[in-house]
Design a protein around this motif. Structure first.
Motif, PDB file in Angstrom:
ATOM      1  N   ILE A 171       8.966   5.426   0.217  1.00  0.00           N
ATOM      2  CA  ILE A 171       7.663   5.279  -0.419  1.00  0.00           C
ATOM      3  C   ILE A 171       7.598   6.008  -1.758  1.00  0.00           C
ATOM      4  CG2 ILE A 171       6.489   7.247   0.693  1.00  0.00           C
ATOM      5  CD1 ILE A 171       5.089   3.723  -0.066  1.00  0.00           C
ATOM      6  N   CYS A 345       3.763   5.204   4.997  1.00  0.00           N
ATOM      7  CA  CYS A 345       3.261   6.583   4.923  1.00  0.00           C
ATOM      8  C   CYS A 345       2.100   6.807   5.882  1.00  0.00           C
ATOM      9  CB  CYS A 345       2.865   6.932   3.498  1.00  0.00           C
ATOM     10  SG  CYS A 345       1.207   6.383   3.036  1.00  0.00           S
ATOM     11  N   GLY A 346       1.500   5.722   6.381  1.00  0.00           N
ATOM     12  CA  GLY A 346       0.489   5.854   7.423  1.00  0.00           C
ATOM     13  C   GLY A 346      -0.945   5.998   6.944  1.00  0.00           C
ATOM     14  N   GLN A 347      -1.162   5.939   5.640  1.00  0.00           N
ATOM     15  CA  GLN A 347      -2.539   6.106   5.148  1.00  0.00           C
ATOM     16  C   GLN A 347      -3.456   4.933   5.487  1.00  0.00           C
ATOM     17  OE1 GLN A 347      -3.364   8.150   1.096  1.00  0.00           O
ATOM     18  NE2 GLN A 347      -1.465   7.045   0.811  1.00  0.00           N
ATOM     19  N   CYS A 348      -2.914   3.697   5.396  1.00  0.00           N
ATOM     20  CA  CYS A 348      -3.771   2.514   5.581  1.00  0.00           C
ATOM     21  C   CYS A 348      -3.563   1.947   6.980  1.00  0.00           C
ATOM     22  CB  CYS A 348      -3.416   1.411   4.599  1.00  0.00           C
ATOM     23  SG  CYS A 348      -3.024   1.959   2.957  1.00  0.00           S
ATOM     24  N   CYS A 351      -1.341  -1.323   7.346  1.00  0.00           N
ATOM     25  CA  CYS A 351       0.095  -1.093   7.195  1.00  0.00           C
ATOM     26  C   CYS A 351       0.629  -0.246   8.350  1.00  0.00           C
ATOM     27  CB  CYS A 351       0.372  -0.416   5.851  1.00  0.00           C
ATOM     28  SG  CYS A 351       2.074   0.106   5.611  1.00  0.00           S
ATOM     29  N   THR A 389      -4.156  -3.130   1.571  1.00  0.00           N
ATOM     30  CA  THR A 389      -3.576  -1.787   1.636  1.00  0.00           C
ATOM     31  C   THR A 389      -3.575  -1.134   0.257  1.00  0.00           C
ATOM     32  OG1 THR A 389      -1.387  -2.734   1.308  1.00  0.00           O
ATOM     33  CG2 THR A 389      -2.081  -2.374   3.585  1.00  0.00           C
ATOM     34  N   CYS A 391      -0.968   0.411  -1.301  1.00  0.00           N
ATOM     35  CA  CYS A 391       0.209   0.085  -2.116  1.00  0.00           C
ATOM     36  C   CYS A 391       0.877  -1.174  -1.570  1.00  0.00           C
ATOM     37  CB  CYS A 391       1.181   1.262  -2.170  1.00  0.00           C
ATOM     38  SG  CYS A 391       2.321   1.358  -0.778  1.00  0.00           S
ATOM     39  N   LEU A 393       3.673  -1.583   0.005  1.00  0.00           N
ATOM     40  CA  LEU A 393       4.593  -1.532   1.152  1.00  0.00           C
ATOM     41  C   LEU A 393       4.129  -2.452   2.277  1.00  0.00           C
ATOM     42  CD1 LEU A 393       6.621   1.355   2.581  1.00  0.00           C
ATOM     43  CD2 LEU A 393       5.313  -0.059   4.160  1.00  0.00           C
TER      44      LEU A 393
HETATM   45  S1  SF4 Z   1       0.403   0.352   2.298  1.00  0.00           S
HETATM   46 FE1  SF4 Z   1       1.314   2.067   1.191  1.00  0.00          FE
HETATM   47  S2  SF4 Z   1      -0.260   3.636   1.175  1.00  0.00           S
HETATM   48 FE2  SF4 Z   1      -0.824   2.194   2.768  1.00  0.00          FE
HETATM   49  S3  SF4 Z   1       0.087   3.034   4.660  1.00  0.00           S
HETATM   50 FE3  SF4 Z   1       1.527   1.572   3.802  1.00  0.00          FE
HETATM   51  S4  SF4 Z   1       2.886   2.856   2.602  1.00  0.00           S
HETATM   52 FE4  SF4 Z   1       1.051   4.059   2.934  1.00  0.00          FE
END
Ligand code: SF4
Length: 432
Positions: A171, A345-348, A351, A389, A391, A393
């Protein structure tokens, strides 16, 4: 074709300043610091049509032009080089850094000059220990000859170049996560705006470019934008390009060609053809694992941004993964889903949860425990991730999933119906 970006990589002692200078190295830096303004450098790069080589294909000169024209007190400009090359199937930036580090350094300094930066950070993925060491040695040489540091080449412009080692998180190749990581925070992506040119590292104006992107700049300055426009497919796909070829081919590796090389030429000419003569081409992922897959019958296409977009996929990082008839597409997609689930990364929520669901459903289909509704479920989950999301990813996991299930639905269905792999069954029966 004349090799441009890779002209030095096979030379003895290619990493040394002496070899780089002997091939005309640092002449572009001499030229801009003695006779060009920062805006003239930006304009020349803009005119060349150079598009970012990291994946998005955004205009390089245009990106530079977003930076403030003056350096405000207490707000220095920063130039970041994204060397966190982590996209599966991609290994071109590593080649440049390990074999021709001065090209990367000179390109970085030219970009820094254009955006009026006083510091370059080369953010390199932690696993690239050798490349980081090679860059460090080359930077020392550049400082000793006053190509970097205080009063570059006797001018009033000073610029430091620093290699910053990441810790190996995929990431952190995303630009806002990279900036967070660089300043010592957790490598979390954030929403834009603000864009880096307005508020980047330490809240200061910042521009981020990929390694291969900046490696093109010395040639644009030396030879001119018109020369760059003559390589590739003007006006929107110009210049030389590094293609990373892997998978079921005889000669995998990094190949340089003008942007717009036909895909079949890369596989059958440069790559030596399919690895096993009795196993025909089945599919190609053209731009790293995050882009939609192409079936063999879709492979009459040029490898450039627009031709691939017209086929519903992307050039991305130009990491081409070639799959022959023995490949289980369910297994291949399950590996890809595992990667993105692991790197999220687990923020959203879409995702974080969606990537986990994709992985688990794909694994159960592969292992013969798939349910009839699973294919529609995979598509539904993927469609609910895309665009929802922070980003890209999430999209990177969802887009391949949609393409694999849609284009190879019979194989997925066979796994569910027969608890067996259609590709292996066909291979055993001698059917391509
Ligand atoms: S879309 Fe990007 S910011 Fe959101 S959880 Fe996935 S990696 Fe993290």
């Amino acid at each position: 074709m004349e090799r441009i970006l890779t002209r030095n990589v096979d030379k003895e002692n290619s990493t040394t300043l002496a070899v780089y200078e002997a091939s005309g190295g640092y002449q572009a830096l001499r030229k801009v610091t003695s006779s060009m303004t920062p805006d003239q450098v930006t304009d020349e790069v803009k005119k060349s049509g150079l598009r970012g080589r990291g994946g998005a294909g955004f205009g390089c000169g245009l990106k530079w032009s977003f930076m403030p024209k003056e350096v405000a007190a207490g707000r220095p400009h920063y130039f970041l080089i994204n060397a966190d090359e982590s996209e599966p199937g991609t290994f071109k930036d590593r080649l440049l850094m390990e074999k021709d580090p001065h090209l990367v350094i000179e390109g970085s300094l030219l970009g820094a000059y254009a955006i009026r930066a006083s510091k370059v950070y080369i953010y390199i993925r932690g696993e690239f220990v050798h490349a980081a060491n090679v860059l460090d040695r080359a930077i020392e040489e550049a400082y000793a000859k006053r190509y970097a540091g205080a009063n570059i080449l006797g001018t009033a412009w000073s610029c430091d170049v620093i290699v910053h080692r990441g810790a190996g998180a995929y990431i952190c190749g995303e630009e806002t996560a990279l900036m967070s990581s660089l300043v010592g925070d957790r490598g979390y992506p954030r929403l834009k705006p603000p864009f880096p040119a307005a508020s980047g590292v330490w809240g200061c104006p910042t521009t981020i470019n990929n390694v291969e992107t900046v490696a093109n700049v010395p040639f644009i300055i030396e030879r001119g934008a018109d020369w760059f426009l003559s390589v590739g497919k003007a006006p929107k796909n110009t210049g030389p390009k590094l293609y990373c070829l892997s998978g079921h081919v005889k000669r995998p590796g990094v190949y340089e060609a003008p942007l717009g090389l036909p895909l079949r030429e890369l596989i059958y000419d440069l790559g030596g053809g399919m690895l096993h003569d009795d196993r025909p081409l089945k599919a190609v992922i053209p731009g790293g694992s995050s882009v939609p897959v192409l079936r063999a019958d879709e492979c009459d296409v040029d490898l450039d941004f627009d031709a691939l977009a017209a086929k519903g996929t992307m050039l991305g990082s130009a990491g081409l993964m070639v799959m022959d008839s023995s490949t289980c597409m369910v297994g291949a997609m399950a590996r890809i889903a595992h990667f993105y689930r692991h790197e999220s990364c687990g923020q959203c929520t879409p995702c974080r949860e969606g990537c986990g669901w994709l992985e688990r459903i794909l694994q159960r289909i592969e292992s013969g425990r798939g349910l009839q509704q699973d294919l529609d479920l995979l598509l539904s989950i993927s469609n609910n991730i895309i665009g929802n999301t922070i980003c890209a990813l999430g999209d990177a996991a969802a887009m391949p999933a949609i393409s694999f299930v849609t284009k190879f639905r019979d194989e997925f269905q066979h796994h569910i119906d027969h608890k067996a792999c259609l590709a292996s069954t066909r291979a055993l029966q001698g059917v391509g």
